[in-house]
Design a protein around this motif. Structure first.
Motif, PDB file in Angstrom:
ATOM      1  N   LYS A  15       0.902  -1.286  -0.016  1.00 12.89           N
ATOM      2  CA  LYS A  15       0.073  -0.109  -0.027  1.00 12.89           C
ATOM      3  C   LYS A  15       0.885   1.179  -0.259  1.00 12.89           C
ATOM      4  O   LYS A  15       0.386   2.192  -0.789  1.00 12.89           O
ATOM      5  N   SER A  83      -1.345  13.559   3.405  1.00 19.35           N
ATOM      6  CA  SER A  83      -2.966  13.776   3.169  1.00 19.35           C
ATOM      7  C   SER A  83      -3.330  15.179   3.269  1.00 19.35           C
ATOM      8  O   SER A  83      -3.814  15.499   2.284  1.00 19.35           O
ATOM      9  N   ASP A  99      -9.182  13.980  -9.271  1.00 15.73           N
ATOM     10  CA  ASP A  99      -9.319  12.616  -8.938  1.00 15.73           C
ATOM     11  C   ASP A  99      -8.021  11.974  -8.252  1.00 15.73           C
ATOM     12  O   ASP A  99      -8.409  10.931  -7.481  1.00 15.73           O
ATOM     13  N   TYR A 100      -7.110  12.485  -8.633  1.00 11.87           N
ATOM     14  CA  TYR A 100      -5.737  12.068  -8.023  1.00 11.87           C
ATOM     15  C   TYR A 100      -5.626  12.300  -6.744  1.00 11.87           C
ATOM     16  O   TYR A 100      -5.303  11.612  -5.474  1.00 11.87           O
ATOM     17  N   LEU A 102      -8.243  12.867  -4.544  1.00 10.84           N
ATOM     18  CA  LEU A 102      -9.280  11.890  -3.817  1.00 10.84           C
ATOM     19  C   LEU A 102      -8.831  10.534  -3.774  1.00 10.84           C
ATOM     20  O   LEU A 102      -8.876   9.853  -2.531  1.00 10.84           O
ATOM     21  N   LEU A 103      -7.857   9.983  -4.647  1.00 12.94           N
ATOM     22  CA  LEU A 103      -7.703   8.664  -4.758  1.00 12.94           C
ATOM     23  C   LEU A 103      -6.566   8.458  -3.756  1.00 12.94           C
ATOM     24  O   LEU A 103      -6.395   7.560  -2.946  1.00 12.94           O
ATOM     25  N   ARG A 105      -5.736  10.404  -1.143  1.00  4.45           N
ATOM     26  CA  ARG A 105      -6.410  10.441   0.282  1.00  4.45           C
ATOM     27  C   ARG A 105      -7.102   9.195   0.816  1.00  4.45           C
ATOM     28  O   ARG A 105      -7.102   8.865   1.869  1.00  4.45           O
ATOM     29  N   LYS A 106      -7.979   8.486  -0.352  1.00  2.00           N
ATOM     30  CA  LYS A 106      -8.397   7.161  -0.017  1.00  2.00           C
ATOM     31  C   LYS A 106      -7.424   6.163   0.287  1.00  2.00           C
ATOM     32  O   LYS A 106      -7.628   5.320   1.050  1.00  2.00           O
ATOM     33  N   GLU A 107      -6.361   6.144  -0.443  1.00  2.00           N
ATOM     34  CA  GLU A 107      -5.404   5.059  -0.354  1.00  2.00           C
ATOM     35  C   GLU A 107      -4.608   5.361   1.205  1.00  2.00           C
ATOM     36  O   GLU A 107      -4.333   4.411   1.591  1.00  2.00           O
ATOM     37  N   ASP A 109      -6.231   6.501   3.619  1.00  2.00           N
ATOM     38  CA  ASP A 109      -7.100   6.120   4.922  1.00  2.00           C
ATOM     39  C   ASP A 109      -7.073   4.671   4.824  1.00  2.00           C
ATOM     40  O   ASP A 109      -6.995   4.036   5.737  1.00  2.00           O
ATOM     41  N   GLU A 110      -6.786   3.746   3.546  1.00  3.01           N
ATOM     42  CA  GLU A 110      -6.642   2.478   3.737  1.00  3.01           C
ATOM     43  C   GLU A 110      -5.372   1.995   4.319  1.00  3.01           C
ATOM     44  O   GLU A 110      -5.158   0.874   5.096  1.00  3.01           O
ATOM     45  N   ARG A 112      -3.837   3.638   6.679  1.00  2.00           N
ATOM     46  CA  ARG A 112      -4.054   3.902   8.226  1.00  2.00           C
ATOM     47  C   ARG A 112      -4.527   2.425   8.564  1.00  2.00           C
ATOM     48  O   ARG A 112      -4.194   2.112   9.767  1.00  2.00           O
TER      49      ARG A 112
END
Length: 167
Positions: A15, A83, A99-100, A102-103, A105-107, A109-110, A112
């Motif tokens: 990750k 982040s 999009d990048y 948001l992507l 920040r999503k990654e 969080d995963e 984390r």
């Protein structure tokens, strides 16, 4: 399996590598003529994205709880800063493609969630007391007497100081 292979199989490390690649893609859409963003945000984002897998590797290479926790702290700090920097790009008028952002920040969080489980797996009883008090396992205080102080150590039992001048 080698230590290197084990590291690359670790979901947290995988990750972290994804986060680094996404960060590289994100900084590519930042205008090169925006000196401020290039000299600050881009630099710090790439730096933080590189630190994360390096510190995971460092933590995996040691057994001591306090050293693992020290690396974990740096990983957390880097991921949080990454982040924040990514989030701040949403307010830059020159950046239209979010999009990048948001992507990434999503990654993070995963990441984390994987990080929480990874740190929970540290052996908290394999430690050397941290006299600074930051990275002691639960129940161990910096003001506690160090149990290693009771172990007698005589360097003469291990080293031959008399023969040093003969070489």
């Amino acid at each position: 399996m080698s230590k290197q292979d084990e590291l690359h199989q670790l979901p947290l490390y995988q990750k972290a590598e994804q986060i680094f690649k996404i960060t590289q893609g994100l900084v590519e859409i930042i205008p090169v003529d925006n000196e401020f963003l290039q000299e600050t945000t881009v630099r710090f984002m790439l730096e933080n994205a590189m630190i994360i897998p390096a510190k995971i590797s460092g933590a995996q290479a040691v057994e001591l709880y306090d050293l693992k926790m020290e690396n974990a702290t740096i990983i957390r700090k880097s991921a949080r800063e990454l982040s924040v920097y990514a989030g701040s790009l949403r307010f830059e008028e020159e950046i239209k493609d979010h999009d990048y952002i948001l992507l990434l920040r999503k990654e993070i969080d995963e990441f984390r969630l994987l990080f929480i489980d990874w740190v929970a797996g540290f052996d908290e009883w394999n430690y050397i007391k941290d006299d600074w008090g930051l990275f002691n396992p639960p129940g161990v205080n910096a003001h506690d007497k160090d149990p290693d102080d009771d172990i007698p150590f005589n360097p003469d039992d291990f080293f031959d100081f008399e023969n040093e001048d003969e070489d």
